[in-house]
Design an enzyme around this catalytic site. Structure first.
Site, PDB file in Angstrom:
ATOM      1  CD  GLU A 138      -2.606   1.285   2.614  1.00 24.21           C
ATOM      2  OE1 GLU A 138      -3.671   1.909   2.619  1.00 24.21           O
ATOM      3  OE2 GLU A 138      -2.140   0.723   3.633  1.00 24.21           O
ATOM      4  CE  LYS A 193      -7.117   1.495   3.753  1.00 21.09           C
ATOM      5  NZ  LYS A 193      -5.836   1.935   4.349  1.00 21.09           N
ATOM      6  CB  CYS A 240      -4.076  -1.431   4.624  1.00 17.79           C
ATOM      7  SG  CYS A 240      -3.184  -1.201   6.187  1.00 17.79           S
TER       8      CYS A 240
END
Length: 312
Positions: free
Chosen positions: A55, A132, A166
């Site tokens: 990331e 995300k 993440c």
């Protein structure tokens, strides 16, 4: 007592190379591109089908931006300055090396909103972009990202995969929705600054592998960008995780990197073993989650992108 041998399931291995990348200051974009290509070349040497980066990979380029940019603006400036070159670089590497490259994440501006976006580059095709979905306080308040609202699945012809960036893997709903839509492999690029953050990501990645009977692969960031707010320290131990059942390693770990070392990990993940586990495993997490009446509603879109390239 078993009275006859089980029906054989043909092996379908996919070779994954996860890059435990090391942040270090770079003088310009070319220096960044050279470091990235060196890792892709390693993945190519190992004949990997998919190469995964961590990331916020491209925030390494913050080290060559002007030093007086406020933290709240640095991601937007990075998006405005380098997005076109990032797409050119990773499309070129994917096509030249003939590998799928999952390029970590890069800040992108869409309709004047800023998103933390994973770019997936498949030879001969347009990129697939996954924003995300869940944002940490730093992303939401300091960097002023906006959350995504769609899930993107890539159908390569030999594996269906998706990404959970993440923090996203810490919410079971996203992998559950993706699994119900057919994925066998979940890729998790992450960036965490200490062992607690790494533990949250890894513990949840292993749980998602077990509860959905899929493979989950993580790629984390090491190193630092000195004197750059929120990027001064990282902790990572990347890994490849499996369901915990007889066809797989006893501890559910296919392979794992050394903590905080610049390195790659490579493993063959056999998709046929997932079929075996789901059909006659000790437990049937995936099937039971579908059939036991625990359903998830999603107000966004789930998109499946056909990205077959070996038959082009």
């Amino acid at each position: 007592m078993r009275l006859k041998a089980p029906t054989p399931i043909l092996s379908r291995p996919v070779r994954i190379c996860s890059i435990q990348y090391c942040f270090r200051p770079v003088a310009d974009f070319d220096a960044f591109a050279n470091q990235v290509e060196a890792y892709v070349d390693v993945g190519d040497d190992y004949d990997a089908d998919i190469i995964l980066f961590p990331e916020l990979l491209t925030t390494q380029l913050v080290s060559c931006l002007p030093k007086n940019i406020e933290p709240a603006k640095v991601m937007r400036v990075l998006a405005e300055t380098h997005t076109e070159k990032i797409d050119e670089l990773f499309s070129k590497l994917s096509n030249e090396y003939d590998r799928i490259v999952v390029a970590g994440t890069h800040p992108r501006i869409i309709n004047n909103n800023l998103f933390n976006v994973c770019g997936i580059y498949v030879p001969g095709h347009q990129p697939v972009y996954q924003a995300k979905m869940h944002l940490t306080p730093t992303e939401r308040v300091t960097w002023q990202f906006q959350p995504g609202n769609s899930l993107e699945i890539v159908d390569t012809g030999f594996v269906h995969f998706a990404t959970a960036i993440c923090y996203d893997v810490q919410f079971p709903e996203i992998p559950r929705l993706l699994s119900k839509s057919g994925i066998q492999l979940l890729l998790v690029p992450y960036l965490t600054d200490d062992r607690r953050g790494y533990t949250r990501v890894t513990s949840c990645a292993r749980a998602r592998a077990i509860e959905n009977q899929i493979y989950v692969v993580t790629a984390g960031m090491t190193g630092s960008l000195p004197m750059i707010t929120d990027l001064t320290a990282q902790f990572a131990q990347s890994g490849m995780y499996t369901p915990s059942d007889f066809p797989f390693p006893m501890d559910g770990i296919a392979t794992e990197a050394a903590p905080n070392s610049e390195m790659v990990i490579v493993a063959d993940l056999d998709m046929a073993l997932l079929d075996q586990a789901r059909q006659r495993g000790t437990v049937h997490n995936y099937e039971d989650s579908v059939n036991d009446g625990i359903n998830i509603q999603f107000d966004g879109q789930i998109n499946i992108h056909k990205r077959h390239w070996m038959d082009l």
